[in-house]
Design a protein around this motif. Sequence first.
Motif, PDB file in Angstrom:
ATOM      1  N   ILE A 167       0.829  -1.202   0.000  1.00 25.11           N
ATOM      2  CA  ILE A 167       0.000   0.000   0.000  1.00 25.11           C
ATOM      3  C   ILE A 167       0.869   1.259   0.000  1.00 25.11           C
ATOM      4  N   LEU A 168       1.945   1.265   0.774  1.00 20.02           N
ATOM      5  CA  LEU A 168       2.847   2.417   0.801  1.00 20.02           C
ATOM      6  C   LEU A 168       3.373   2.734  -0.594  1.00 20.02           C
ATOM      7  N   LEU A 169       3.850   1.717  -1.295  1.00 13.28           N
ATOM      8  CA  LEU A 169       4.413   1.937  -2.626  1.00 13.28           C
ATOM      9  C   LEU A 169       3.345   2.381  -3.615  1.00 13.28           C
ATOM     10  N   CYS A 224      -3.689  -3.856 -11.637  1.00 16.56           N
ATOM     11  CA  CYS A 224      -4.196  -3.716 -12.999  1.00 16.56           C
ATOM     12  C   CYS A 224      -3.252  -2.940 -13.911  1.00 16.56           C
ATOM     13  N   GLY A 225      -2.213  -2.316 -13.345  1.00 18.33           N
ATOM     14  CA  GLY A 225      -1.258  -1.586 -14.162  1.00 18.33           C
ATOM     15  C   GLY A 225      -1.645  -0.148 -14.449  1.00 18.33           C
ATOM     16  N   HIS A 226      -2.749   0.323 -13.857  1.00 17.91           N
ATOM     17  CA  HIS A 226      -3.175   1.702 -14.126  1.00 17.91           C
ATOM     18  C   HIS A 226      -2.233   2.686 -13.435  1.00 17.91           C
ATOM     19  N   VAL A 227      -1.770   3.688 -14.184  1.00 20.02           N
ATOM     20  CA  VAL A 227      -0.867   4.708 -13.656  1.00 20.02           C
ATOM     21  C   VAL A 227      -1.614   6.039 -13.600  1.00 20.02           C
ATOM     22  N   LYS A 228      -1.726   6.603 -12.416  1.00 15.73           N
ATOM     23  CA  LYS A 228      -2.416   7.872 -12.233  1.00 15.73           C
ATOM     24  C   LYS A 228      -1.431   9.032 -12.325  1.00 15.73           C
ATOM     25  N   PRO A 229      -1.934  10.267 -12.518  1.00 13.77           N
ATOM     26  CA  PRO A 229      -1.039  11.435 -12.482  1.00 13.77           C
ATOM     27  C   PRO A 229      -0.380  11.561 -11.110  1.00 13.77           C
ATOM     28  N   LEU A 230       0.871  11.998 -11.086  1.00 16.61           N
ATOM     29  CA  LEU A 230       1.598  12.097  -9.822  1.00 16.61           C
ATOM     30  C   LEU A 230       0.937  13.058  -8.841  1.00 16.61           C
ATOM     31  N   ARG A 231       0.178  14.027  -9.360  1.00 12.38           N
ATOM     32  CA  ARG A 231      -0.480  14.970  -8.451  1.00 12.38           C
ATOM     33  C   ARG A 231      -1.536  14.281  -7.584  1.00 12.38           C
ATOM     34  N   SER A 232      -1.977  13.080  -7.996  1.00 14.80           N
ATOM     35  CA  SER A 232      -3.001  12.372  -7.225  1.00 14.80           C
ATOM     36  C   SER A 232      -2.406  11.414  -6.200  1.00 14.80           C
ATOM     37  N   ARG A 233      -1.077  11.342  -6.113  1.00 16.79           N
ATOM     38  CA  ARG A 233      -0.479  10.397  -5.181  1.00 16.79           C
ATOM     39  C   ARG A 233      -0.630  10.881  -3.740  1.00 16.79           C
ATOM     40  N   PHE A 234      -0.563   9.941  -2.810  1.00 16.09           N
ATOM     41  CA  PHE A 234      -0.704  10.260  -1.392  1.00 16.09           C
ATOM     42  C   PHE A 234       0.550  10.985  -0.894  1.00 16.09           C
ATOM     43  N   SER A 235       0.340  12.024  -0.114  1.00 17.24           N
ATOM     44  CA  SER A 235       1.455  12.707   0.535  1.00 17.24           C
ATOM     45  C   SER A 235       1.867  11.922   1.771  1.00 17.24           C
ATOM     46  N   TRP A 236       3.006  12.339   2.382  1.00 19.80           N
ATOM     47  CA  TRP A 236       3.439  11.661   3.616  1.00 19.80           C
ATOM     48  C   TRP A 236       2.388  11.838   4.710  1.00 19.80           C
ATOM     49  N   ILE A 247      -1.956   9.295   8.030  1.00 21.28           N
ATOM     50  CA  ILE A 247      -3.349   9.135   8.458  1.00 21.28           C
ATOM     51  C   ILE A 247      -3.849   7.736   8.120  1.00 21.28           C
ATOM     52  N   LEU A 248      -3.444   7.246   6.938  1.00 20.89           N
ATOM     53  CA  LEU A 248      -3.872   5.906   6.508  1.00 20.89           C
ATOM     54  C   LEU A 248      -3.381   4.841   7.476  1.00 20.89           C
ATOM     55  N   PHE A 249      -2.119   4.965   7.892  1.00 19.16           N
ATOM     56  CA  PHE A 249      -1.565   4.028   8.873  1.00 19.16           C
ATOM     57  C   PHE A 249      -1.522   4.750  10.221  1.00 19.16           C
ATOM     58  N   GLU A 250      -2.560   4.564  10.994  1.00 13.72           N
ATOM     59  CA  GLU A 250      -2.719   5.298  12.251  1.00 13.72           C
ATOM     60  C   GLU A 250      -1.532   5.057  13.180  1.00 13.72           C
ATOM     61  N   GLY A 251      -1.209   6.094  13.964  1.00 14.03           N
ATOM     62  CA  GLY A 251      -0.153   5.954  14.969  1.00 14.03           C
ATOM     63  C   GLY A 251       1.217   6.309  14.470  1.00 14.03           C
ATOM     64  N   THR A 252       1.310   6.978  13.311  1.00 17.48           N
ATOM     65  CA  THR A 252       2.611   7.378  12.797  1.00 17.48           C
ATOM     66  C   THR A 252       2.550   8.841  12.363  1.00 17.48           C
ATOM     67  N   THR A 253       3.694   9.419  12.041  1.00 13.83           N
ATOM     68  CA  THR A 253       3.781  10.807  11.603  1.00 13.83           C
ATOM     69  C   THR A 253       4.185  10.844  10.136  1.00 13.83           C
TER      70      THR A 253
END
Length: 409
Positions: free
Chosen positions: A263-265, A275-287, A292-298
């Motif tokens: 999930i991180l990658l 499925c091999g779908h590549v999204k625009p980089l602007r839609s990628r998750f920030s740190w 937030i996705l992995f609770e308990g971390t910064t």
Amino acid sequence: MPDDRYKEMEGYIAKYGFQCLEKNLTRFEAERTFQLDPEPPKVDDINEYVLMANREQKLLYLCFYLHHIEKILNGRIYRFFHREGLYAYNPLRLLDYKLSCVAAIMECLPGYDPDKGANFLTYAYYDIGNAILNCRRYEEAGSFKNLDEYKTVRGIAWLYNKAGSSRKKTIETFMQKTGCTKETAENYLRAARKNRGIVSIYDTVLRESDNEVDEDFDEDTNGDAGEDLSWEAGGTYGAILWGSSLGSAVRRAHGKLDYREQILLERHMAVCMDCGHVKPLRSRFSWEELAILFEGTTAGGAERAYKKTALHLAQLLVEDGFFHTIILKRKSQKMRKEKIAAATYQYLADCDGEWGEIQFDFEEKTAQIIQLADWDMMLSKPFAKYTISYLLNCQNEKLPKEAMISFEL
């Protein structure tokens, strides 16, 4: 199959504790969708559930049967995924395939005769396989009239790959196996080559700039054309990810990572390895979003976890023998007029063993090996030589403090 039978099955799912089919389904839930709590009543042979379902006309007993064979269904679908090159999978995709298998089982149920000597799973084996293939057919970007046509196209594609992408040899072999005319074989081969689905039996990438098959293609050409494995929406990156040997190696390595690492990658790189779908980089998750996705971390913790995961992926690719890696650390440096005049770098070969050390004089463009790293003991010293070449050709203001580089011997 009448609609009321499906409604009856849905009622049993709600009543007897099957996993809830939610949008955010986890892999654990997808793998244990048909597990009942409490467990169904025990029988000497699970085939008795099928007989009771037919005798009493109650699908409740089929639910009991599915509870016991779910691992078998999971295993069969996994093996199909791996043959197709789908080393990572979406839980909803697994569930879709499994429910198609259940539909096939329900279709087979009325016609089952135990007196013929086969258990029900053996009796339904062929239909379950067809259900899995039918799911794959609908995922393909190509259009197929029916399952039989799809099977034929897959078959000739396999022959095409086995023949080293020789059109002439493939057509001759297919005509011998099926007894069809040359025109029919050519039509099937054309359909296979134009199909843009991601299927592992196609092992080459279309080299023509146009997606259409060249009708004047040389009959004796070997390897000048093949199946384009990229999705149109994926662009060049999608083609590299799915259509090359690098893509295959990355997918294998990605499948060996744990769920959190995958999930991180995928989220940070804005790519779906399923499925091999590549999204625009602007839609990628920030740190911050990953934190937030992995609770308990910064955010910093998410970034460190991502870098650790990237290193793990690189190690798996090194183990696969696809390329070699060098990890660099700057140990010390001497500055002159805001430029690095000299520096000492440590380097690690293939992510393992003891660190080596090299001193650089960037003004004189020279380097001296102080100590070789483990795995760099060959006479040619490829890791040290590549490190020296890489750093001496870097612009001075871009000399890295830390870096990981890859190369092929």
